[in-house]
Design a protein around this motif. Structure first.
Motif, mmCIF file in Angstrom:
data_model
loop_
_atom_site.group_PDB
_atom_site.id
_atom_site.type_symbol
_atom_site.label_atom_id
_atom_site.label_comp_id
_atom_site.label_asym_id
_atom_site.label_seq_id
_atom_site.Cartn_x
_atom_site.Cartn_y
_atom_site.Cartn_z
ATOM 1 N N GLU A 394 0.858 -1.194 0.000
ATOM 2 C CA GLU A 394 0.000 0.000 0.000
ATOM 3 C C GLU A 394 0.887 1.235 0.000
ATOM 4 O O GLU A 394 1.822 1.343 0.788
ATOM 5 C CB GLU A 394 -0.928 -0.009 1.222
ATOM 6 C CG GLU A 394 -1.689 1.268 1.466
ATOM 7 C CD GLU A 394 -2.552 1.682 0.281
ATOM 8 O OE1 GLU A 394 -2.442 2.846 -0.130
ATOM 9 O OE2 GLU A 394 -3.313 0.829 -0.227
ATOM 10 N N LEU A 395 0.578 2.162 -0.889
ATOM 11 C CA LEU A 395 1.408 3.352 -1.028
ATOM 12 C C LEU A 395 1.248 4.313 0.139
ATOM 13 O O LEU A 395 2.193 5.005 0.524
ATOM 14 C CB LEU A 395 1.061 4.066 -2.342
ATOM 15 C CG LEU A 395 1.889 5.288 -2.716
ATOM 16 C CD1 LEU A 395 3.358 4.910 -2.887
ATOM 17 C CD2 LEU A 395 1.345 5.920 -4.003
ATOM 18 N N ASP A 396 0.058 4.357 0.713
ATOM 19 C CA ASP A 396 -0.259 5.377 1.726
ATOM 20 C C ASP A 396 -0.420 4.740 3.096
ATOM 21 O O ASP A 396 -1.315 3.916 3.306
ATOM 22 C CB ASP A 396 -1.548 6.103 1.329
ATOM 23 C CG ASP A 396 -1.720 7.420 2.066
ATOM 24 O OD1 ASP A 396 -1.313 7.498 3.240
ATOM 25 O OD2 ASP A 396 -2.271 8.363 1.472
ATOM 26 N N SER A 397 0.424 5.132 4.031
ATOM 27 C CA SER A 397 0.358 4.566 5.385
ATOM 28 C C SER A 397 -0.935 4.942 6.094
ATOM 29 O O SER A 397 -1.422 4.193 6.949
ATOM 30 C CB SER A 397 1.553 5.039 6.210
ATOM 31 O OG SER A 397 1.573 6.454 6.317
ATOM 32 N N ALA A 398 -1.519 6.101 5.755
ATOM 33 C CA ALA A 398 -2.778 6.510 6.383
ATOM 34 C C ALA A 398 -3.897 5.544 6.034
ATOM 35 O O ALA A 398 -4.736 5.209 6.888
ATOM 36 C CB ALA A 398 -3.145 7.929 5.957
ATOM 37 N N VAL A 399 -3.929 5.059 4.800
ATOM 38 C CA VAL A 399 -4.945 4.080 4.387
ATOM 39 C C VAL A 399 -4.808 2.810 5.209
ATOM 40 O O VAL A 399 -5.792 2.248 5.704
ATOM 41 C CB VAL A 399 -4.811 3.772 2.883
ATOM 42 C CG1 VAL A 399 -5.725 2.610 2.483
ATOM 43 C CG2 VAL A 399 -5.139 5.010 2.059
ATOM 44 N N TYR A 400 -3.595 2.348 5.375
ATOM 45 C CA TYR A 400 -3.350 1.131 6.138
ATOM 46 C C TYR A 400 -3.760 1.300 7.603
ATOM 47 O O TYR A 400 -4.450 0.445 8.169
ATOM 48 C CB TYR A 400 -1.873 0.753 6.041
ATOM 49 C CG TYR A 400 -1.480 -0.424 6.902
ATOM 50 C CD1 TYR A 400 -1.908 -1.705 6.591
ATOM 51 C CD2 TYR A 400 -0.686 -0.241 8.030
ATOM 52 C CE1 TYR A 400 -1.558 -2.786 7.380
ATOM 53 C CE2 TYR A 400 -0.328 -1.317 8.826
ATOM 54 C CZ TYR A 400 -0.769 -2.586 8.494
ATOM 55 O OH TYR A 400 -0.425 -3.654 9.289
ATOM 56 N N ASN A 401 -3.367 2.405 8.212
ATOM 57 C CA ASN A 401 -3.697 2.628 9.621
ATOM 58 C C ASN A 401 -5.206 2.734 9.834
ATOM 59 O O ASN A 401 -5.741 2.197 10.816
ATOM 60 C CB ASN A 401 -3.006 3.904 10.123
ATOM 61 C CG ASN A 401 -1.500 3.764 10.182
ATOM 62 O OD1 ASN A 401 -0.979 2.660 10.370
ATOM 63 N ND2 ASN A 401 -0.786 4.861 10.000
ATOM 64 N N TYR A 402 -5.892 3.390 8.927
ATOM 65 C CA TYR A 402 -7.350 3.520 9.067
ATOM 66 C C TYR A 402 -8.063 2.181 8.839
ATOM 67 O O TYR A 402 -9.090 1.904 9.454
ATOM 68 C CB TYR A 402 -7.883 4.566 8.102
ATOM 69 C CG TYR A 402 -7.572 6.001 8.514
ATOM 70 C CD1 TYR A 402 -7.114 6.291 9.785
ATOM 71 C CD2 TYR A 402 -7.739 7.053 7.618
ATOM 72 C CE1 TYR A 402 -6.827 7.594 10.174
ATOM 73 C CE2 TYR A 402 -7.464 8.366 7.993
ATOM 74 C CZ TYR A 402 -7.009 8.624 9.271
ATOM 75 O OH TYR A 402 -6.739 9.929 9.644
ATOM 76 N N ALA A 403 -7.521 1.350 7.936
ATOM 77 C CA ALA A 403 -8.118 0.030 7.710
ATOM 78 C C ALA A 403 -8.051 -0.817 8.974
ATOM 79 O O ALA A 403 -8.978 -1.577 9.287
ATOM 80 C CB ALA A 403 -7.413 -0.678 6.555
ATOM 81 N N ILE A 404 -6.967 -0.690 9.720
ATOM 82 C CA ILE A 404 -6.817 -1.432 10.977
ATOM 83 C C ILE A 404 -7.692 -0.832 12.076
ATOM 84 O O ILE A 404 -8.410 -1.548 12.785
ATOM 85 C CB ILE A 404 -5.337 -1.451 11.404
ATOM 86 C CG1 ILE A 404 -4.536 -2.375 10.487
ATOM 87 C CG2 ILE A 404 -5.195 -1.899 12.861
ATOM 88 C CD1 ILE A 404 -3.070 -2.465 10.821
ATOM 89 N N ASN A 405 -7.675 0.486 12.211
ATOM 90 C CA ASN A 405 -8.334 1.135 13.340
ATOM 91 C C ASN A 405 -9.842 1.282 13.178
ATOM 92 O O ASN A 405 -10.568 1.353 14.184
ATOM 93 C CB ASN A 405 -7.715 2.520 13.579
ATOM 94 C CG ASN A 405 -6.268 2.432 14.003
ATOM 95 O OD1 ASN A 405 -5.855 1.488 14.659
ATOM 96 N ND2 ASN A 405 -5.466 3.428 13.607
ATOM 97 N N TYR A 406 -10.343 1.325 11.940
ATOM 98 C CA TYR A 406 -11.762 1.612 11.737
ATOM 99 C C TYR A 406 -12.521 0.537 10.958
ATOM 100 O O TYR A 406 -13.747 0.595 10.867
ATOM 101 C CB TYR A 406 -11.930 2.958 11.022
ATOM 102 C CG TYR A 406 -11.486 4.126 11.866
ATOM 103 C CD1 TYR A 406 -12.342 4.714 12.792
ATOM 104 C CD2 TYR A 406 -10.185 4.627 11.752
ATOM 105 C CE1 TYR A 406 -11.930 5.769 13.575
ATOM 106 C CE2 TYR A 406 -9.758 5.692 12.531
ATOM 107 C CZ TYR A 406 -10.638 6.251 13.443
ATOM 108 O OH TYR A 406 -10.222 7.308 14.221
#
Length: 597
Positions: A394-406
């Motif tokens: 995944e290019l964007d770390s924000a996408v990954y973090n939100y997928a885990i957290n939300y």
């Protein structure tokens, strides 16, 4: 005096005269580098590079990544030349004035123009917020350019105007011949263009809004210094006599200087106040501001948001009829779930899981999968539930973090925050049973991941009977179908067996998700079981029905080209599909939701 000595004297005199002419030539060019011209050489690259980098990205959440930059460069060049033309007219009109009046008029024009650049930059977040409300009326083709009237185009126009005015010959420079003036103009253009190019190509990080008001503050400081020096020393140049500078400095007391320049600094004070306001109270500039929007008595709440490397990423909840939670990326949705059932809002996201339904494979040992493009993690969660070892790129770390957290993605995988093309180029051969390829966002796909060379790398890292599942968003209807045909031709050039399915039973939609399955072995699907459905009604419907929604690819035979790294028309062809995507997004959520990011 002997003849030899006389000849030596004459030769020495001639050489001295020639050297003096050369020195005068250099001296005359150097003398043209005055305080205002040096100031513009500093301001122009800073503003130009900031505008070129920031402006398209700033409006991307409202217009998408295609339309925010479509014809932007051409409009910037037009604004620049229009400013140059107006500047030439202003200079020509002032020629009939007396020398002193003309010089003062040019100086006032420079001071006013520099101040106006800073004010436009400082006000641009507020201007754009107002202009966003025209997006529904103007649409994605005209809307971005109308919005840039509050930011990019007036600043570029002013830079063209100011650089033309600053190059005008002042009264005390009229004795310079044109042949000596021309090299200075060439030097000015060359230095400005070179420094702008260098600054533009330096990769910079930071929030777009922050960069705008920081640039405005920087211009404010430069402008304040310019005003003070201009008021104190006048039109000094780089080699002006030091004694004359000291005399001017001694003639004016410090208190008089402060009083005379304090009024001129009012624009700078205004710019600083606006910058402070934006940084603390403008939601586009401060992610800490809580976002809540109510449209037709339906409440939309932003749970989290971050302007990351790919743009604005948000988690939005609709507290109302649909009761959904979605992940927004710019002017698109990366996925969403119904909060009550946890089913995916978009049923087509379950299609990629169908790689496990291909039954004619030698499934020996632990299965491994690579997912390029995560979204909210619908397919990733399914693969993990079926004990498939998973690598995610995944290019964007924000996408990954939100997928885990939300969205409940469990961290039972290897994650690589990097470009997908680089990853597949570096990965070991025959590593994966499945490659899931889903990189659509913002109305388009990165063309480099659909080229012949990229698919050959994917084939290389797949096992001998491995399967590629590739999501492409497009249409079966012409002219949109040309991009679909190109993708089909490129896949068929790499994989001898492939099938494609649409996301619904009919092709009435001109724009929809389509999934390609490709392999070096024939593709034969088994019937799904309850174990595959995982208790999800939406997953059961989609996996149980998709084989009936096959796309007839033979009707695309009139297109024979393929996509390569050297010949990749996919980017330009996506303009039409991006427009359809923009309209679909506006049907899913109202304008108020999209502009309040």
């Amino acid at each position: 005096m002997s003849r030899r000595r006389q000849r030596n004297v004459q030769h020495s005199s001639s050489s001295s005269s020639l050297q003096k002419q050369k020195d005068e030539h250099v001296f005359s060019i150097t003398q043209l580098w005055t305080l205002p011209r040096t100031t513009l050489l500093l301001i122009t690259p800073i503003l130009s590079s900031t505008i070129l980098q920031v402006s398209p990205r700033y409006i991307e959440p409202v217009y998408g990544n295609v339309f925010s930059s479509l014809y932007f460069d051409q409009a910037v060049i037009a604004s620049l030349f229009f400013g140059i033309i107006i500047g030439i007219g202003f200079v020509a009109k002032s020629k009939d004035l007396t020398s002193k009046v003309r010089d003062e008029k040019l100086s006032r024009a420079l001071i006013f123009g520099i101040d106006l650049c800073g004010i436009i930059l400082a006000l641009s977040p507020l201007n754009i917020k107002v202009l966003y409300r025209l997006s529904e009326i103007l649409g994605p083709y005209i809307g971005p350019h109308a919005t840039q009237l509050g930011l990019a185009y007036p600043v570029i126009f002013l830079l063209g105007y100011l650089n033309t005015v600053v190059c005008a010959r002042l009264s005390r420079e009229q004795h310079f011949p044109v042949i000596r003036w021309t090299p200075y103009i060439a030097m000015h253009i060359t230095i400005t263009a070179t420094v702008t190019y260098v600054l533009y190509n330096i990769e910079t990080r930071g929030k777009t809004c922050h960069r705008l008001y920081f640039a405005s503050i920087l211009i404010t400081l430069i402008g304040a210094l310019f005003k003070f020096l201009l008021k104190t020393y006048g039109e000094m140049n780089l080699i002006e006599d030091a004694a004359q500078r000291y005399k001017k400095l001694a003639d004016v007391s410090l208190s008089n200087k402060i009083r005379s320049t304090s009024f001129l600094l009012l624009p700078q004070i205004f710019i600083v106040i606006i910058a402070i306001y934006n940084s603390n109270f403008n939601s586009h500039c401060n992610t800490g501001i809580s976002q809540k929007t109510i449209v037709d008595d339906v409440e939309y709440t932003v749970l989290a948001r971050n302007e990351s490397i790919t743009g604005w990423i948000e988690i939005v909840e609709e507290i109302g009829p649909r009761n959904i939670r979605v992940m927004r990326a710019g002017h698109s949705l990366l996925g969403g779930v119904y909060k009550k059932s946890n089913d995916s809002v978009f049923g087509s996201f379950y299609f990629l899981e169908a790689v496990r339904l291909i039954g004619n494979r030698n499934q020996v040992g632990q299965e491994r999968a690579l997912q390029i493009g995560l979204g909210i993690g619908v397919s990733a969660k399914s693969l993990q539930a079926h004990n498939v070892l998973l690598n995610i790129v995944e290019l964007d770390s924000a996408v990954y973090n939100y997928a885990i957290n939300y969205f409940g993605l469990e961290p039972k995988h290897n994650i690589y925050i990097q470009d997908g093309r680089k990853f597949i180029n570096d990965e070991h051969s025959q590593s994966y049973d499945y490659v899931l390829h889903d990189v659509f966002t913002g109305g388009s796909v990165p063309p480099s991941l659909f080229s012949l060379e990229a698919l050959e790398q994917i084939k290389r890292i797949l096992k001998k009977d491995g399967v590629l599942a590739l999501n492409f968003v497009g249409s079966e209807q012409w002219p949109h179908a040309e991009s679909l045909a190109l993708v089909k031709n490129t896949i068929s050039a790499v994989f001898p067996y492939y099938k494609c399915f649409r996301e619904g039973p009919t092709e009435k939609s001109s724009f929809q998700n389509m999934i390609f399955f490709a392999s070096v072995k024939p593709i034969i699907f088994r019937n799904p079981t309850n174990d595959d459905f995982m208790g999800s009604a939406m997953r059961e419907y989609m996996l149980g029905s998709f084989m009936q929604w096959s796309i007839d690819l033979t009707k695309l035979r009139n297109v024979t080209d393929i996509i390569t790294d050297l010949n990749n028309p996919l980017d330009k062809l996506q303009h039409l599909s991006a427009f359809e995507h923009w309209k679909i997004m506006r049907n899913l959520f109202s304008q108020e939701i999209w502009i309040n990011y």
